[in-house]
Write a protein that holds these residues in place. Structure first.
Motif, PDB file in Angstrom:
ATOM      1  N   UNK A  22       8.830  -6.095 -45.040  1.00 16.54           N
ATOM      2  CA  UNK A  22       8.378  -7.486 -44.901  1.00 16.54           C
ATOM      3  C   UNK A  22       9.459  -8.384 -44.512  1.00 16.54           C
ATOM      4  N   UNK A  23      10.710  -7.924 -44.781  1.00 16.38           N
ATOM      5  CA  UNK A  23      11.653  -9.003 -44.535  1.00 16.38           C
ATOM      6  C   UNK A  23      12.051  -8.651 -42.975  1.00 16.38           C
ATOM      7  N   UNK A  24      11.330  -7.855 -42.191  1.00 18.30           N
ATOM      8  CA  UNK A  24      11.693  -7.777 -40.765  1.00 18.30           C
ATOM      9  C   UNK A  24      10.993  -8.851 -39.975  1.00 18.30           C
ATOM     10  N   UNK A  25      11.459  -8.885 -38.807  1.00 23.75           N
ATOM     11  CA  UNK A  25      10.779 -10.117 -38.181  1.00 23.75           C
ATOM     12  C   UNK A  25       9.550  -9.882 -37.484  1.00 23.75           C
ATOM     13  N   UNK A  26       9.114 -10.925 -36.678  1.00 25.85           N
ATOM     14  CA  UNK A  26       7.572 -10.912 -36.137  1.00 25.85           C
ATOM     15  C   UNK A  26       7.174  -9.578 -35.740  1.00 25.85           C
ATOM     16  N   UNK A  27       7.661  -8.977 -34.828  1.00 24.84           N
ATOM     17  CA  UNK A  27       7.144  -7.782 -34.030  1.00 24.84           C
ATOM     18  C   UNK A  27       6.824  -6.600 -35.167  1.00 24.84           C
ATOM     19  N   UNK A  28       7.749  -6.605 -35.951  1.00 28.55           N
ATOM     20  CA  UNK A  28       7.407  -5.526 -37.016  1.00 28.55           C
ATOM     21  C   UNK A  28       6.338  -5.767 -38.195  1.00 28.55           C
ATOM     22  N   UNK A  29       5.873  -7.253 -38.176  1.00 31.35           N
ATOM     23  CA  UNK A  29       4.870  -7.449 -39.071  1.00 31.35           C
ATOM     24  C   UNK A  29       3.347  -6.734 -39.143  1.00 31.35           C
ATOM     25  N   UNK A  30       3.249  -6.392 -37.759  1.00 33.73           N
ATOM     26  CA  UNK A  30       2.126  -5.436 -37.251  1.00 33.73           C
ATOM     27  C   UNK A  30       2.255  -4.247 -37.907  1.00 33.73           C
ATOM     28  N   UNK A  31       3.451  -3.686 -37.852  1.00 35.37           N
ATOM     29  CA  UNK A  31       3.536  -2.287 -38.154  1.00 35.37           C
ATOM     30  C   UNK A  31       3.708  -2.241 -39.761  1.00 35.37           C
ATOM     31  N   UNK A  32       3.993  -3.182 -40.429  1.00 34.46           N
ATOM     32  CA  UNK A  32       4.195  -3.456 -41.898  1.00 34.46           C
ATOM     33  C   UNK A  32       2.543  -3.394 -42.350  1.00 34.46           C
ATOM     34  N   UNK A  33       1.845  -4.124 -41.859  1.00 32.41           N
ATOM     35  CA  UNK A  33       0.360  -4.160 -42.186  1.00 32.41           C
ATOM     36  C   UNK A  33      -0.257  -2.895 -41.933  1.00 32.41           C
ATOM     37  N   UNK A  34       0.123  -2.244 -40.851  1.00 35.16           N
ATOM     38  CA  UNK A  34      -0.325  -0.761 -40.789  1.00 35.16           C
ATOM     39  C   UNK A  34       0.049   0.157 -41.768  1.00 35.16           C
ATOM     40  N   UNK A  35       1.411  -0.089 -42.200  1.00 36.17           N
ATOM     41  CA  UNK A  35       2.036   0.660 -43.134  1.00 36.17           C
ATOM     42  C   UNK A  35       1.242   0.517 -44.261  1.00 36.17           C
ATOM     43  N   UNK A  36       1.018  -0.465 -44.791  1.00 31.14           N
ATOM     44  CA  UNK A  36       0.516  -0.933 -45.930  1.00 31.14           C
ATOM     45  C   UNK A  36      -1.014  -0.223 -46.072  1.00 31.14           C
ATOM     46  N   UNK A  37      -1.747  -0.359 -45.093  1.00 25.32           N
ATOM     47  CA  UNK A  37      -3.079   0.371 -45.030  1.00 25.32           C
ATOM     48  C   UNK A  37      -2.757   1.908 -45.018  1.00 25.32           C
ATOM     49  N   UNK A  38      -1.811   2.512 -44.629  1.00 19.22           N
ATOM     50  CA  UNK A  38      -1.738   3.769 -44.589  1.00 19.22           C
ATOM     51  C   UNK A  38      -1.335   4.387 -45.947  1.00 19.22           C
ATOM     52  N   UNK A  39      -0.781   3.448 -46.788  1.00 23.82           N
ATOM     53  CA  UNK A  39      -0.103   3.852 -47.992  1.00 23.82           C
ATOM     54  C   UNK A  39      -1.679   3.551 -48.800  1.00 23.82           C
ATOM     55  N   UNK A  40      -2.576   2.629 -48.731  1.00 21.45           N
ATOM     56  CA  UNK A  40      -3.684   2.300 -49.498  1.00 21.45           C
ATOM     57  C   UNK A  40      -4.660   3.426 -49.130  1.00 21.45           C
TER      58      UNK A  40
END
Length: 141
Positions: A22-40
């Motif tokens: 989550x501390x990463x910049x804007x482009x990585x926000x999309x990958x963070x959201x997809x990572x959270x969904x993968x964990x869920x």
């Protein structure tokens, strides 16, 4: 610990695991959201997988009991209460009616062969008991 507190606990664990992302910049926000969904999705899969495994173990255990070549066979079971039951057990061609409680097992009656059905044998016992009752009443009068 109830189910809702477990959900909160898992959510907090997932959140702590994703803080570096989550501390990463804007482009990585999309990958963070997809990572959270993968964990869920993975968590939901694991939660559904555990009861499925338990169900399969129970089914296979039942199948093993049916296929087993044991000399003792449970023919039928009749529940009488929460911890009491009647069991018709077959051992070496002889059928035994036993009473089972939480603290004891009692032999109630033996049946010589399996040629008659359990229901017909129980009818015979009822007839014998009713005949004994009638004979007892006639002797008193």
């Amino acid at each position: 610990m109830n189910f809702s507190s477990l959900n909160r606990y898992f959510f907090m664990v997932m959140l702590c695991m994703t803080i570096p992302y989550l501390q990463a910049s804007g482009v990585q926000d999309v990958s963070v959201t997809s990572s959270i969904w993968k964990v869920v999705v993975s968590l939901v899969f694991v939660i559904a997988f555990i009861p499925a495994c338990l169900w399969l173990m129970k089914r296979f255990q039942f199948a093993q009991m049916k296929l087993g070549q044991s000399d003792i066979k449970i023919v039928t079971v009749q529940s009488l209460g929460t911890k009491e039951k009647l069991m018709l057990v077959e051992v070496e061609g002889e059928r035994l009616l036993i009473g089972v409680t939480a603290h004891s097992i009692n032999h109630l009656r033996s049946f010589p062969s399996k040629s008659k059905s359990f229901a017909s044998l129980m009818d015979e016992v009822d007839r014998e008991n009713s005949a004994d009752d009638k004979n007892g009443k006639e002797g008193v009068q």
